[in-house]
Motif scaffolding. Sequence first.
Motif, mmCIF file in Angstrom:
data_model
loop_
_atom_site.group_PDB
_atom_site.id
_atom_site.type_symbol
_atom_site.label_atom_id
_atom_site.label_comp_id
_atom_site.label_asym_id
_atom_site.label_seq_id
_atom_site.Cartn_x
_atom_site.Cartn_y
_atom_site.Cartn_z
ATOM 1 N N ARG A 120 -56.478 -27.023 -110.924
ATOM 2 C CA ARG A 120 -55.493 -26.789 -110.574
ATOM 3 C C ARG A 120 -55.304 -27.329 -109.037
ATOM 4 N N HIS A 121 -56.218 -27.719 -108.188
ATOM 5 C CA HIS A 121 -56.403 -28.462 -106.981
ATOM 6 C C HIS A 121 -56.032 -29.740 -107.103
ATOM 7 N N ASN A 122 -55.807 -30.438 -108.485
ATOM 8 C CA ASN A 122 -55.988 -31.841 -108.479
ATOM 9 C C ASN A 122 -54.487 -32.130 -109.168
ATOM 10 N N LEU A 123 -54.255 -33.539 -108.764
ATOM 11 C CA LEU A 123 -53.274 -34.248 -109.406
ATOM 12 C C LEU A 123 -53.673 -35.645 -109.669
ATOM 13 N N ASN A 207 -41.426 -47.912 -107.938
ATOM 14 C CA ASN A 207 -42.513 -48.564 -107.703
ATOM 15 C C ASN A 207 -43.466 -48.220 -108.919
ATOM 16 N N ARG A 208 -42.609 -47.862 -109.999
ATOM 17 C CA ARG A 208 -43.463 -47.394 -111.502
ATOM 18 C C ARG A 208 -44.759 -46.732 -111.016
ATOM 19 N N LEU A 209 -44.616 -45.594 -110.205
ATOM 20 C CA LEU A 209 -45.820 -44.615 -110.034
ATOM 21 C C LEU A 209 -45.222 -43.427 -110.367
ATOM 22 N N HIS A 210 -46.008 -42.594 -111.056
ATOM 23 C CA HIS A 210 -45.814 -40.998 -111.408
ATOM 24 C C HIS A 210 -47.354 -40.205 -111.336
ATOM 25 N N PHE A 211 -46.926 -39.055 -111.009
ATOM 26 C CA PHE A 211 -48.069 -37.962 -110.978
ATOM 27 C C PHE A 211 -48.101 -37.324 -112.212
#
Length: 276
Positions: A120-123, A207-211
């Motif tokens: 839960r601390h990560n992405l 920029n074609r980025l996504h989390f």
Amino acid sequence: MSNSGEECISSLNTPVKHTAKKSKSKWSDSQDQPSTKQLQNTIISAVIEKINERADKTDQAVHYNTIQIDGLKKSLDFCHQEVVDLKNQHVALKNKCDLLQKKVNEMEQKVNESDRYSRRHNLRLHGVSEKGDAQVKSQVRDICRAVLPAEEAEMVVAAVDVAHRIGRPKEGGQDQPLRPVIIRFISRMARDVLWKGSKANNYLKNNRLHFKEDLTAADRATRSRLWPMVEAARKKGDKAYFVGDRAYVNAFPRILQGAELRREERKRGKETRMHK
């Protein structure tokens, strides 16, 4: 006269004497030949002897078969007891296996919950270019500053603890997909701020980025099974989304929680085995 009379008498008696001898000879022959009764007795004696002989052999065969049957009975009784013992052992082992399986499921659930809590601390950030010598952590900080307002961006950037790519570099240059970046934050609050700010962000889209959330393997599998229901709800125009291993439609109670889904699958698996 008297002499002639005696001679006549003797001559008359002579054939009689010869007849008597002849009849005696016939009687003697009849004595040598067995009578019908004697033949019957002889035949009966022979038959009785044969019957007794057969009876003796039958008694011996019956005695032998009795011994064999007793041996087979003992063997069958032994086998039956073995089967009963094996059945009891099978039941005991099955109960033990069920208990162990229950413990294993509980341990897997606890391990997954612990892993989920840690993640839960990560992405995860997808689409970051691998060109150049720029450090991944610096690239992540620059993306955070571009996504969030200044105050929030500095707080999030300061909370970035670790940032690195997942997996080994792949050969093939530009044709290979970019490796995702995993980001670990010092505080969960900073992670949630970035996760919330990344929703429908124009900079990320351009920029074609996504989390993405950093899910456990079990949660990813659960989402894969729940995805058809979420996709169907979205096609109908409903608002459907995931939270952990749960799927929601129109913010109402979950479609099906992952743990419940696993229980349903195990239940269906047991029913299938019973039908077989």
